[in-house]
Motif scaffolding. Structure first.
Motif, PDB file in Angstrom:
ATOM      1  N   SER A  52      -1.418  11.188 -21.058  1.00 30.80           N
ATOM      2  CA  SER A  52      -1.252   9.755 -21.266  1.00 30.80           C
ATOM      3  C   SER A  52       0.001   9.216 -20.574  1.00 30.80           C
ATOM      4  N   PHE A  53       0.979  10.084 -20.356  1.00 29.66           N
ATOM      5  CA  PHE A  53       2.291   9.654 -19.847  1.00 29.66           C
ATOM      6  C   PHE A  53       2.470  10.062 -18.401  1.00 29.66           C
ATOM      7  N   PRO A  54       2.800   9.117 -17.536  1.00 26.70           N
ATOM      8  CA  PRO A  54       2.878   7.661 -17.659  1.00 26.70           C
ATOM      9  C   PRO A  54       1.553   7.021 -17.246  1.00 26.70           C
ATOM     10  N   SER A  55       1.492   5.703 -17.278  1.00 26.03           N
ATOM     11  CA  SER A  55       0.295   4.985 -16.842  1.00 26.03           C
ATOM     12  C   SER A  55       0.308   4.862 -15.320  1.00 26.03           C
ATOM     13  N   GLY A  56      -0.597   5.580 -14.672  1.00 27.56           N
ATOM     14  CA  GLY A  56      -0.722   5.496 -13.219  1.00 27.56           C
ATOM     15  C   GLY A  56      -1.235   4.144 -12.758  1.00 27.56           C
ATOM     16  N   HIS A  57      -2.149   3.539 -13.555  1.00 24.75           N
ATOM     17  CA  HIS A  57      -2.649   2.203 -13.213  1.00 24.75           C
ATOM     18  C   HIS A  57      -1.491   1.198 -13.163  1.00 24.75           C
ATOM     19  N   THR A  58      -0.628   1.270 -14.169  1.00 24.92           N
ATOM     20  CA  THR A  58       0.503   0.344 -14.223  1.00 24.92           C
ATOM     21  C   THR A  58       1.486   0.632 -13.101  1.00 24.92           C
ATOM     22  N   ALA A  59       1.757   1.904 -12.836  1.00 24.73           N
ATOM     23  CA  ALA A  59       2.674   2.268 -11.747  1.00 24.73           C
ATOM     24  C   ALA A  59       2.183   1.689 -10.426  1.00 24.73           C
ATOM     25  N   ALA A  60       0.892   1.844 -10.138  1.00 20.69           N
ATOM     26  CA  ALA A  60       0.327   1.323  -8.887  1.00 20.69           C
ATOM     27  C   ALA A  60       0.395  -0.204  -8.836  1.00 20.69           C
ATOM     28  N   ALA A  61       0.041  -0.861  -9.937  1.00 22.55           N
ATOM     29  CA  ALA A  61       0.041  -2.333  -9.974  1.00 22.55           C
ATOM     30  C   ALA A  61       1.437  -2.899  -9.771  1.00 22.55           C
ATOM     31  N   VAL A  79       0.838  -1.204   0.000  1.00 23.21           N
ATOM     32  CA  VAL A  79       0.000   0.000   0.000  1.00 23.21           C
ATOM     33  C   VAL A  79       0.873   1.255   0.000  1.00 23.21           C
ATOM     34  N   THR A  80       1.946   1.239   0.753  1.00 24.04           N
ATOM     35  CA  THR A  80       2.842   2.397   0.787  1.00 24.04           C
ATOM     36  C   THR A  80       3.506   2.610  -0.567  1.00 24.04           C
ATOM     37  N   ALA A  81       4.008   1.545  -1.167  1.00 26.65           N
ATOM     38  CA  ALA A  81       4.643   1.657  -2.488  1.00 26.65           C
ATOM     39  C   ALA A  81       3.642   2.132  -3.537  1.00 26.65           C
ATOM     40  N   MET A  82       2.423   1.637  -3.443  1.00 22.57           N
ATOM     41  CA  MET A  82       1.382   2.049  -4.372  1.00 22.57           C
ATOM     42  C   MET A  82       1.112   3.552  -4.226  1.00 22.57           C
ATOM     43  N   ALA A  83       1.056   4.044  -3.005  1.00 23.33           N
ATOM     44  CA  ALA A  83       0.826   5.477  -2.776  1.00 23.33           C
ATOM     45  C   ALA A  83       1.975   6.314  -3.337  1.00 23.33           C
ATOM     46  N   ALA A 130       8.318   1.359 -14.647  1.00 23.76           N
ATOM     47  CA  ALA A 130       9.593   1.824 -14.074  1.00 23.76           C
ATOM     48  C   ALA A 130       9.349   2.633 -12.801  1.00 23.76           C
ATOM     49  N   ILE A 131       8.346   3.486 -12.829  1.00 21.24           N
ATOM     50  CA  ILE A 131       8.006   4.261 -11.627  1.00 21.24           C
ATOM     51  C   ILE A 131       7.562   3.323 -10.511  1.00 21.24           C
ATOM     52  N   GLY A 132       6.761   2.320 -10.847  1.00 19.40           N
ATOM     53  CA  GLY A 132       6.311   1.352  -9.845  1.00 19.40           C
ATOM     54  C   GLY A 132       7.462   0.589  -9.217  1.00 19.40           C
ATOM     55  N   LEU A 133       8.417   0.162 -10.039  1.00 24.11           N
ATOM     56  CA  LEU A 133       9.589  -0.548  -9.518  1.00 24.11           C
ATOM     57  C   LEU A 133      10.418   0.363  -8.619  1.00 24.11           C
ATOM     58  N   ALA A 134      10.592   1.614  -9.038  1.00 26.04           N
ATOM     59  CA  ALA A 134      11.359   2.567  -8.227  1.00 26.04           C
ATOM     60  C   ALA A 134      10.660   2.828  -6.894  1.00 26.04           C
ATOM     61  N   ALA A 135       9.343   2.978  -6.922  1.00 19.93           N
ATOM     62  CA  ALA A 135       8.586   3.212  -5.688  1.00 19.93           C
ATOM     63  C   ALA A 135       8.711   2.022  -4.744  1.00 19.93           C
ATOM     64  N   ALA A 136       8.603   0.813  -5.276  1.00 21.74           N
ATOM     65  CA  ALA A 136       8.732  -0.388  -4.439  1.00 21.74           C
ATOM     66  C   ALA A 136      10.133  -0.486  -3.845  1.00 21.74           C
ATOM     67  N   ALA A 137      11.149  -0.212  -4.647  1.00 17.44           N
ATOM     68  CA  ALA A 137      12.528  -0.266  -4.145  1.00 17.44           C
ATOM     69  C   ALA A 137      12.741   0.768  -3.048  1.00 17.44           C
ATOM     70  N   LEU A 138      12.196   1.960  -3.242  1.00 17.96           N
ATOM     71  CA  LEU A 138      12.322   3.010  -2.237  1.00 17.96           C
ATOM     72  C   LEU A 138      11.657   2.610  -0.928  1.00 17.96           C
ATOM     73  N   VAL A 139      10.447   2.086  -1.028  1.00 23.21           N
ATOM     74  CA  VAL A 139       9.715   1.668   0.172  1.00 23.21           C
ATOM     75  C   VAL A 139      10.423   0.515   0.875  1.00 23.21           C
ATOM     76  N   ARG A 140      10.941  -0.420   0.115  1.00 25.91           N
ATOM     77  CA  ARG A 140      11.629  -1.571   0.716  1.00 25.91           C
ATOM     78  C   ARG A 140      12.947  -1.139   1.362  1.00 25.91           C
ATOM     79  N   ALA A 141      13.619  -0.129   0.800  1.00 25.44           N
ATOM     80  CA  ALA A 141      14.923   0.302   1.322  1.00 25.44           C
ATOM     81  C   ALA A 141      14.814   1.304   2.464  1.00 25.44           C
TER      82      ALA A 141
END
Length: 182
Positions: A107-116, A66-70, A161-172
């Motif tokens: 259109s840029f970027p896909s927020g749905h994809t970033a969250a997923a 949930v945090t990474a998604m936000a 890419a934004i989603g992966l970066a957000a997840a990495a940030l939250v995990r780190a």
């Protein structure tokens, strides 16, 4: 410049091809999946299931997801969409009625994809079974965003890419905070 022209051309060809995809999967699975992913309902439901049925491991994973998604939503919708104005794919490229149900935002970027991607990538290290279960709808959400005519594939790639970066940030972040305080 020639490389950018070639990439843009490929992006447009792939958008047309994916939007024209006509199969039982595309007609019956993608629209309800898009509805479930709207306003991140699908990922909130997964977080509730993990938090209530997954013990401490599930609660930890749900919180990270949930945090990474936000963070991903903030970066994609609150920052990137404000900086990059890109029109949605032309309606004439999309031969089905989903084209009428598109957002007016960039259109840029896909927020749905970033969250997923953010949700799935953040939960997977703590809760591999949930990460694996979320990987399929995550990929289908990305496909649906192009199929519906809401995005170009490059919008989806940027969202991922934004989603992966957000997840990495939250995990780190917990490790970084502990290291900084110690």
């Amino acid at each position: 410049m020639e490389i950018l022209t070639s990439l843009r051309s490929g992006d447009h060809r792939l958008t047309k091809r994916m939007a024209a995809w006509d199969s039982v999967l595309a007609r019956q699975l993608l629209p309800p999946l898009e509805e479930a992913a709207e306003h991140t309902k699908l990922w909130w439901a997964a977080a509730v299931i993990m938090a209530t049925g997954g013990g401490g491991q599930g609660r930890k994973a749900a919180a990270a997801g949930v945090t990474a998604m936000a963070v991903a939503e903030l970066l994609s919708n609150g920052v990137a969409k404000q900086l990059v104005e890109r029109r949605r794919p032309p309606k004439e490229w999309v031969p089905h009625d989903k084209v009428e149900d598109r957002p007016d935002s960039s259109s840029f970027p896909s927020g749905h994809t970033a969250a997923a991607v953010a949700f799935t990538a953040a939960i997977a290290p703590s809760c591999p079974w949930a990460g694996a279960a979320c990987a399929v709808p995550m990929a289908l959400v990305a496909i649906e965003r192009v199929h519906s005519g809401a995005h170009y594939p490059s919008d989806v790639a940027a969202g991922a890419a934004i989603g992966l970066a957000a997840a990495a940030l939250v995990r780190a972040t917990p490790r970084l905070v502990v290291r900084h305080m110690g």
